[in-house]
Design an enzyme around this catalytic site. Structure first.
Site, mmCIF file in Angstrom:
data_model
loop_
_atom_site.group_PDB
_atom_site.id
_atom_site.type_symbol
_atom_site.label_atom_id
_atom_site.label_comp_id
_atom_site.label_asym_id
_atom_site.label_seq_id
_atom_site.Cartn_x
_atom_site.Cartn_y
_atom_site.Cartn_z
ATOM 1 N N HIS A 84 0.829 -1.219 0.000
ATOM 2 C CA HIS A 84 0.000 0.000 0.000
ATOM 3 C C HIS A 84 0.861 1.267 0.000
ATOM 4 C CE1 HIS A 84 -3.808 -2.201 0.798
ATOM 5 N NE2 HIS A 84 -3.035 -3.018 1.495
ATOM 6 N N ASN A 157 -10.310 -3.140 2.279
ATOM 7 C CA ASN A 157 -9.973 -3.271 0.868
ATOM 8 C C ASN A 157 -11.258 -3.150 0.050
ATOM 9 O OD1 ASN A 157 -7.206 -3.656 1.195
ATOM 10 N ND2 ASN A 157 -7.369 -5.891 1.239
HETATM 11 C C1 HEM Z 1 -8.144 -8.361 5.619
HETATM 12 C C2 HEM Z 1 -6.867 -8.231 5.671
HETATM 13 C C3 HEM Z 1 -6.126 -6.949 5.363
HETATM 14 C C4 HEM Z 1 -6.567 -5.784 4.838
HETATM 15 C C5 HEM Z 1 -7.968 -5.392 4.417
HETATM 16 C C6 HEM Z 1 -5.432 -4.888 4.767
HETATM 17 C C7 HEM Z 1 -5.481 -3.599 4.289
HETATM 18 C C8 HEM Z 1 -4.463 -2.707 4.378
HETATM 19 C C9 HEM Z 1 -4.523 -1.327 3.963
HETATM 20 C C10 HEM Z 1 -5.727 -0.635 3.348
HETATM 21 C C11 HEM Z 1 -3.337 -0.772 4.227
HETATM 22 C C12 HEM Z 1 -2.938 0.670 3.929
HETATM 23 C C13 HEM Z 1 -3.355 1.561 5.074
HETATM 24 C C14 HEM Z 1 -3.173 3.031 4.741
HETATM 25 O O1 HEM Z 1 -3.599 3.456 3.665
HETATM 26 O O2 HEM Z 1 -2.594 3.768 5.559
HETATM 27 C C15 HEM Z 1 -2.511 -1.780 4.805
HETATM 28 C C16 HEM Z 1 -1.215 -1.583 5.213
HETATM 29 C C17 HEM Z 1 -0.421 -2.570 5.705
HETATM 30 N N1 HEM Z 1 -0.766 -3.864 5.947
HETATM 31 FE FE1 HEM Z 1 -2.536 -4.710 5.600
HETATM 32 N N2 HEM Z 1 -4.324 -5.535 5.230
HETATM 33 C C18 HEM Z 1 -4.711 -6.794 5.615
HETATM 34 C C19 HEM Z 1 -3.914 -7.789 6.171
HETATM 35 C C20 HEM Z 1 -2.618 -7.605 6.517
HETATM 36 C C21 HEM Z 1 -1.787 -8.607 7.134
HETATM 37 C C22 HEM Z 1 -2.264 -10.001 7.505
HETATM 38 C C23 HEM Z 1 -0.579 -8.053 7.320
HETATM 39 C C24 HEM Z 1 0.694 -8.625 7.891
HETATM 40 C C25 HEM Z 1 0.751 -9.690 8.627
HETATM 41 C C26 HEM Z 1 -0.634 -6.701 6.819
HETATM 42 C C27 HEM Z 1 0.412 -5.819 6.820
HETATM 43 C C28 HEM Z 1 0.322 -4.522 6.442
HETATM 44 C C29 HEM Z 1 1.427 -3.599 6.528
HETATM 45 C C30 HEM Z 1 2.824 -3.897 7.027
HETATM 46 C C31 HEM Z 1 0.949 -2.373 6.063
HETATM 47 C C32 HEM Z 1 1.735 -1.083 5.931
HETATM 48 C C33 HEM Z 1 1.554 -0.282 7.190
HETATM 49 C C34 HEM Z 1 2.332 1.009 7.164
HETATM 50 O O3 HEM Z 1 3.414 1.074 6.607
HETATM 51 O O4 HEM Z 1 1.796 1.999 7.698
HETATM 52 N N3 HEM Z 1 -1.885 -6.466 6.330
HETATM 53 N N4 HEM Z 1 -3.206 -2.950 4.901
#
Ligand code: HEM
Length: 320
Positions: A84, A157
């Site tokens: 993202h 999402n």
């Molecule tokens: C239903 C499951 C998930 C959804 C809907 C989702 C959705 C998102 C979204 C929308 C973002 C961006 C947030 C923003 O715009 O600031 C994000 C960031 C991130 N997600 Fe997920 N994610 C999911 C599962 C996971 C899982 C299972 C992991 C890791 C084990 C993960 C790791 C991350 C990381 C590392 C970021 C970046 C955070 C940052 O740098 O601020 N995500 N996710």
């Protein structure tokens, strides 16, 4: 401190036309110039000459102004987030139209008509921060509500399910969807060999793949995507009773996507197609709007489902 950085032989420099040890011109406080300070607010006369043991060196590490300036510089770049990284965001507000006070004590979901400021960030998943807006990819839909009771993040999402059942597989999923390691391409896109390798070995991904290979992942506009919190959350009311909830954002403009040929043409014409569309719509006063809808269900209803609602590769069919 400033004085210790100057040669004691020299008379104090005048406020204007001051020259440093290397004969360089530099500004000084006074005559309308604000005082230069360290990050801690200590006034500094000069941040162009480091402290040295002799006029030609060596440079002394006890010069904390030098160390602060270099340390600050070294930390100016925050590593790019692995997923993202590419996103576009806008400020807005949330206004409740129907109270959920029966189910929750959260004021944001029980005070009808109150406007809560929020910030929404839309993103792609696989591409880097400088990548294009239009590849075939899931879109993130992250909302931060600045409620009277504190900040509430509803991260989602544009697809109601997810690739994996266990978060421990997430690094493998993302490594597979990122550029292939020996060639560093394709960037930003989700249909390529290492990704197919991953999903072909991961039966639980099949549901998400059906959505990911649909036209949902080549949206026409960020204003026409849905958003899903995916997980089941709990609402707790004043009596301490809990109800499960799934959150769905529905665009007022309806879901609209492109077909592949359109997506390819748009990408070649405009790398910032979605960002530009969002910016231009807002600038023109054509504000995008979503309805936040909920699926509410009790623990007893959850027990009766023929699937586990805590498994994020499953949806609760609206027919239920
Ligand atoms: C239903 C499951 C998930 C959804 C809907 C989702 C959705 C998102 C979204 C929308 C973002 C961006 C947030 C923003 O715009 O600031 C994000 C960031 C991130 N997600 Fe997920 N994610 C999911 C599962 C996971 C899982 C299972 C992991 C890791 C084990 C993960 C790791 C991350 C990381 C590392 C970021 C970046 C955070 C940052 O740098 O601020 N995500 N996710």
């Amino acid at each position: 401190m400033a004085a210790s950085k100057k040669s004691t032989k020299n008379a104090p420099a005048p406020a204007t036309d001051a020259r440093g040890e290397g004969d360089e011109l530099h500004q000084r406080a006074g005559n309308g110039h604000p005082v230069l300070t360290t990050n801690q607010g200590i006034p500094v006369g000069d941040n162009q000459n480091s402290l040295r043991a002799t006029p030609r060196g060596p440079t002394l590490l006890e010069d904390f102004i030098l160390r602060e300036k270099i340390t600050h510089f070294d930390h100016e770049r925050i590593p790019e987030r692995i997923v993202h990284a590419r996103g576009s965001a806008a400020h807005g507000y949330f206004e409740l139209t129907r109270s959920l006070g029966e189910y929750t004590r959260a004021r944001i979901l029980s005070e009808v008509g109150v406007r809560t400021p929020l910030f929404t960030r839309f993103s792609t998943v696989a591409g880097g921060a400088g990548s294009v807006d239009t590849p075939r990819d899931v879109r993130g839909f992250a909302v931060k509500f600045y409620t009277k009771e504190g900040n509430w993040d509803l991260v989602g999402n544009n697809i109601p399910v997810f690739f994996i059942q266990d978060a421990i597989k997430f690094p493998d999923l993302i490594h597979a969807v990122k550029m292939e390691p020996d060639r560093a391409f394709p960037q930003a896109a989700s249909a390529h060999d290492t990704f197919w390798d991953f999903v072909s070995l991961m039966p639980e991904s099949m549901h998400m793949i059906m959505w990911a290979m649909s036209d949902r992942t080549i949206p026409r506009s960020l204003r026409t995507i849905e958003g899903f919190g995916i997980h089941s959350f709990r609402l707790i009311n004043d009596a301490g009773e809990s109800t499960f909830v799934k959150f769905h954002w529905r665009p007022k403009l309806g879901i609209q996507s492109t077909v592949w040929d359109e997506a390819v043409k748009l990408q070649s014409a405009d790398n910032d197609f979605h960002r530009r569309d969002l910016f231009e719509a807002i600038t023109a006063g054509d504000f995008p709007e979503w309805e936040l809808a909920v699926q509410l269900f009790t623990e007893e209803q959850a027990e009766a489902f023929p699937f586990d609602h805590l498994d994020s590769t499953k949806i609760i069919p609206e027919s239920l």
